[in-house]
Design an enzyme around this catalytic site. Structure first.
Site, mmCIF file in Angstrom:
data_model
loop_
_atom_site.group_PDB
_atom_site.id
_atom_site.type_symbol
_atom_site.label_atom_id
_atom_site.label_comp_id
_atom_site.label_asym_id
_atom_site.label_seq_id
_atom_site.Cartn_x
_atom_site.Cartn_y
_atom_site.Cartn_z
ATOM 1 N N CYS A 98 40.008 30.437 34.463
ATOM 2 C CA CYS A 98 40.348 30.634 35.872
ATOM 3 C C CYS A 98 39.206 31.368 36.574
ATOM 4 C CB CYS A 98 41.660 31.411 35.951
ATOM 5 S SG CYS A 98 41.682 32.775 37.099
ATOM 6 N N GLU A 99 38.764 30.809 37.704
ATOM 7 C CA GLU A 99 37.578 31.377 38.349
ATOM 8 C C GLU A 99 37.874 32.675 39.091
ATOM 9 O OE1 GLU A 99 36.281 28.108 40.757
ATOM 10 O OE2 GLU A 99 37.306 28.857 42.547
ATOM 11 N N HIS A 100 39.142 33.008 39.269
ATOM 12 C CA HIS A 100 39.464 34.253 39.970
ATOM 13 C C HIS A 100 39.451 35.465 39.040
ATOM 14 C CE1 HIS A 100 41.713 31.477 42.923
ATOM 15 N NE2 HIS A 100 40.456 31.638 43.287
ATOM 16 N N HIS A 101 39.794 35.236 37.764
ATOM 17 C CA HIS A 101 39.895 36.360 36.829
ATOM 18 C C HIS A 101 39.036 36.191 35.577
ATOM 19 C CE1 HIS A 101 43.731 36.293 39.118
ATOM 20 N NE2 HIS A 101 43.560 37.605 39.138
ATOM 21 N N GLN B 94 43.303 25.379 38.768
ATOM 22 C CA GLN B 94 44.020 24.200 38.266
ATOM 23 C C GLN B 94 44.182 23.115 39.333
ATOM 24 O OE1 GLN B 94 47.680 25.141 36.154
ATOM 25 N NE2 GLN B 94 48.452 23.061 36.445
ATOM 26 N N HIS C 184 48.690 30.295 32.495
ATOM 27 C CA HIS C 184 47.545 31.087 32.956
ATOM 28 C C HIS C 184 47.667 32.507 32.414
ATOM 29 C CE1 HIS C 184 46.088 28.332 36.274
ATOM 30 N NE2 HIS C 184 47.177 27.736 35.838
ATOM 31 N N CYS D 217 46.034 35.004 33.268
ATOM 32 C CA CYS D 217 45.962 35.996 34.346
ATOM 33 C C CYS D 217 47.336 36.231 34.965
ATOM 34 C CB CYS D 217 44.954 35.584 35.412
ATOM 35 S SG CYS D 217 45.302 34.026 36.217
HETATM 36 ZN ZN ZN Z 1 43.557 33.791 37.576
#
Ligand code: ZN
Length: 195
Positions: free
Chosen positions: A76-79, A117, A145, A147
């Site tokens: 996941c590119e956010h976390h 995703q 996920h 995260c």
């Molecule tokens: Zn994430």
């Protein structure tokens, strides 16, 4: 290619940032190990789905093609935490098909890069549309996920489903219904066929 020197430096800083002693025995090799691992889990950065989908075969009749339960692991590119699960891909050919393993390869190309995703689902369906020029295509991803499940709202077992459809799968409900029947319970599907 990933820049291993930068990754090593970053991992060392990150460990220092959380208050670790980067020179203790257990951590000494960690920056190096992660740099090598990132080369693998982000290998999709250097790949193009077109390489896998370029070689097609002619077919005499256009019947639905579906590959389900393609296992994938992405980040996941956010976390920068893993999300992983299954991909299901179907298309209705327009005179040509591609080797079945190439659909799984296409999933890998997009999974092995920083992702969300929703975006990955769209990228896969659009790659199939662009390179196979089918009458339609549909992709569903279901994933857990980390995260979401090991931090934040902490909902273990929750699964995120995303769907993207193009062509006949978008405009004609019967194709989407067939897709859902085929990825659902085999038993239900077989009973249906027997009618
Ligand atoms: Zn994430």
């Amino acid at each position: 290619m990933v820049d291993q020197t930068k990754i090593k430096e970053a991992v060392r800083l990150l460990l220092e940032g959380i208050g670790e002693d980067v020179d203790r025995e257990g951590l000494r090799e960690t920056p190096d190990r992660i740099a090598r691992m990132y080369g693998e889990i982000f290998a999709g950065m250097d790949e193009d789905a077109g390489e896998h989908l370029a070689k097609t075969f002619a077919v005499a009749s256009n019947e639905i093609v579906l590959v389900k339960n393609i296992t994938f692991y992405s980040i996941c590119e956010h976390h920068l935490m893993p999300f992983y699960g299954k991909a299901h891909i179907a298309y209705l050919p327009d005179g040509k098909v591609v080797g079945l393993s190439k659909l799984a390869r296409t999933v890998e190309v997009y999974a092995r890069r920083p992702q969300i995703q929703e975006q990955m689902t769209i990228q896969i369906v659009e790659a199939v549309m662009e390179h196979l020029k089918p009458q339609g295509a549909i992709v569903m991803l279901e994933a857990e996920h980390l995260c979401m499940t090991m931090r934040g709202v902490e909902k273990p077992g929750s699964r995120t489903m995303t769907l993207a459809s193009r062509g006949c799968f978008q405009t004609e409900p019967k194709w989407q219904e067939l897709f859902f029947r085929m990825i659902g319970e085999e038993k239900v599907y077989n009973q249906d066929l027997a009618k």
